[in-house]
Enzyme design. Structure first.
Site, PDB file in Angstrom:
ATOM      1  N   LYS A   1       0.838  -1.206   0.000  1.00  0.00           N
ATOM      2  CA  LYS A   1       0.000   0.000   0.000  1.00  0.00           C
ATOM      3  C   LYS A   1       0.876   1.261   0.000  1.00  0.00           C
ATOM      4  CE  LYS A   1      -2.161  -0.927   3.863  1.00  0.00           C
ATOM      5  NZ  LYS A   1      -1.423  -2.153   4.252  1.00  0.00           N
TER       6      LYS A   1
ATOM      7  N   ARG B   1      -8.784   1.187   9.480  1.00  0.00           N
ATOM      8  CA  ARG B   1      -8.260  -0.114   9.880  1.00  0.00           C
ATOM      9  C   ARG B   1      -9.336  -0.978  10.525  1.00  0.00           C
ATOM     10  NH1 ARG B   1      -2.503   0.360   9.029  1.00  0.00           N
ATOM     11  NH2 ARG B   1      -1.416  -1.246  10.178  1.00  0.00           N
TER      12      ARG B   1
ATOM     13  N   ARG C   1      11.972  -6.188   4.482  1.00  0.00           N
ATOM     14  CA  ARG C   1      11.729  -4.761   4.199  1.00  0.00           C
ATOM     15  C   ARG C   1      12.694  -3.875   4.987  1.00  0.00           C
ATOM     16  NH1 ARG C   1       5.658  -2.494   4.582  1.00  0.00           N
ATOM     17  NH2 ARG C   1       5.768  -2.994   6.789  1.00  0.00           N
TER      18      ARG C   1
ATOM     19  N   ARG D   1      12.093  -1.710  10.446  1.00  0.00           N
ATOM     20  CA  ARG D   1      11.074  -1.293  11.414  1.00  0.00           C
ATOM     21  C   ARG D   1      10.998  -2.315  12.535  1.00  0.00           C
ATOM     22  NH1 ARG D   1       5.709   0.095   7.987  1.00  0.00           N
ATOM     23  NH2 ARG D   1       4.826  -0.856   9.854  1.00  0.00           N
TER      24      ARG D   1
ATOM     25  N   ARG E   1       0.483  -8.933  13.630  1.00  0.00           N
ATOM     26  CA  ARG E   1      -0.172  -7.869  12.855  1.00  0.00           C
ATOM     27  C   ARG E   1      -1.102  -8.464  11.807  1.00  0.00           C
ATOM     28  NH1 ARG E   1       4.591  -4.539  10.635  1.00  0.00           N
ATOM     29  NH2 ARG E   1       3.015  -3.143   9.795  1.00  0.00           N
TER      30      ARG E   1
HETATM   31  P1  AMP Z   1       1.441   0.563   9.082  1.00  0.00           P
HETATM   32  O1  AMP Z   1       2.659   1.345   8.751  1.00  0.00           O
HETATM   33  O2  AMP Z   1       0.215   1.058   8.374  1.00  0.00           O
HETATM   34  O3  AMP Z   1       1.628  -0.923   8.922  1.00  0.00           O
HETATM   35  O4  AMP Z   1       1.162   0.811  10.644  1.00  0.00           O
HETATM   36  C1  AMP Z   1       2.097   0.459  11.638  1.00  0.00           C
HETATM   37  C2  AMP Z   1       1.405   0.398  12.987  1.00  0.00           C
HETATM   38  O5  AMP Z   1       0.864   1.675  13.302  1.00  0.00           O
HETATM   39  C3  AMP Z   1       0.228  -0.575  13.070  1.00  0.00           C
HETATM   40  O6  AMP Z   1       0.622  -1.892  13.367  1.00  0.00           O
HETATM   41  C4  AMP Z   1      -0.589   0.056  14.195  1.00  0.00           C
HETATM   42  O7  AMP Z   1      -0.006  -0.211  15.454  1.00  0.00           O
HETATM   43  C5  AMP Z   1      -0.408   1.545  13.917  1.00  0.00           C
HETATM   44  N1  AMP Z   1      -1.446   2.067  12.996  1.00  0.00           N
HETATM   45  C6  AMP Z   1      -1.255   2.590  11.749  1.00  0.00           C
HETATM   46  N2  AMP Z   1      -2.403   3.009  11.211  1.00  0.00           N
HETATM   47  C7  AMP Z   1      -3.361   2.734  12.132  1.00  0.00           C
HETATM   48  C8  AMP Z   1      -4.766   2.920  12.165  1.00  0.00           C
HETATM   49  N3  AMP Z   1      -5.440   3.466  11.127  1.00  0.00           N
HETATM   50  N4  AMP Z   1      -5.428   2.527  13.284  1.00  0.00           N
HETATM   51  C9  AMP Z   1      -4.784   1.994  14.348  1.00  0.00           C
HETATM   52  N5  AMP Z   1      -3.469   1.789  14.370  1.00  0.00           N
HETATM   53  C10 AMP Z   1      -2.746   2.156  13.285  1.00  0.00           C
END
Ligand code: AMP
Length: 216
Positions: A13, A88, A127, A155, A166
């Site tokens: 994404k 989410r 990654r 990360r 996740r």
């Molecule tokens: P991502 O980079 O989108 O994979 O997000 C990394 C982490 O940030 C996730 O595992 C969540 O802990 C938090 N996170 C990101 N976006 C959201 C969201 N819309 N709602 C809740 N937690 C989020």
């Protein structure tokens, strides 16, 4: 245009969203990136979010809602946005719909990027991010040049155990949004994300182009 990119963590994404943002001239709103910025800056929001992120859990909805509301009020987002990693869960989808409604906008399309789970794990554990540019690489599939390789970082939440958690959170909280948006009547496109970046991008642009051309 307001566009949602759905898909499991690691589906691409962020990569596809960045390319689309450039092509369509609208910003990508990636809540994960915004949270990581807040963590780096050591803000109160960042400190609160970090423990959820490190555990692979979702950050509470009200934190996310405030952050997105504020981002949508910025000048560059008046013409639309690409939402990456947000919404989410169903509550976030509802509040996004309300926020856009207040701005006389609505979701124009949802693109779901689908990748099998074993490929996701392999992608996420390989990654790496460039802390200077924010660019995301994969050690095998999207390798960095020699100059940037040494400064790349992994990360914390891309380690295998957290990745698996996740994915479980994704299946429970986020995947139901596929049915939610399919039922909502918004144009919904599923693309096979287990292909080279350029092919996936081309298909998404094609689908969105077709969508635009069928709009009266
Ligand atoms: P991502 O980079 O989108 O994979 O997000 C990394 C982490 O940030 C996730 O595992 C969540 O802990 C938090 N996170 C990101 N976006 C959201 C969201 N819309 N709602 C809740 N937690 C989020």
């Amino acid at each position: 245009m307001d566009l949602i990119l759905l898909g499991a963590p690691g589906a691409g994404k962020g990569t596809q969203g960045a390319l689309l943002a450039e092509k369509l001239g609208i910003p990508k709103i990636a809540t994960g990136d915004m949270l990581r910025d807040a963590v780096r800056q050591g803000t109160a929001l960042g400190l609160e979010a970090k423990r959820f992120m490190d555990a692979g859990e979702l950050v509470p909805d009200e934190v996310i809602l405030g952050m997105v509301r504020e981002r949508l009020s910025q000048a560059d987002a008046v013409g639309g946005a690409i939402f990456d990693g947000y919404p989410r869960n169903a509550a976030q989808a509802e509040s996004l719909g309300r926020m856009l409604g207040e701005l006389d906008r609505s979701i124009d399309a949802v693109v779901s990027i689908d990748v099998p789970e074993d490929a996701i794990v392999e992608r996420m554990t390989g990654r790496r991010t460039d802390p200077e540019t924010g660019r995301v690489y994969h050690l095998v599939h999207n390798p960095p040049s020699a100059e940037v390789r040494d400064r790349l970082v992994q990360r914390d939440d891309d380690r295998e155990e957290t990745v698996r958690h996740r994915l479980q959170v994704y299946r429970t909280a986020t995947e139901p949004l596929v049915a939610y948006y399919r039922a909502s009547g918004v144009p919904f496109y599923a693309v096979d994300g287990d292909r080279p970046i350029e092919q996936v991008q081309e298909e998404i642009l094609d689908l969105l182009g077709n969508d635009a051309s069928t709009t009266p």
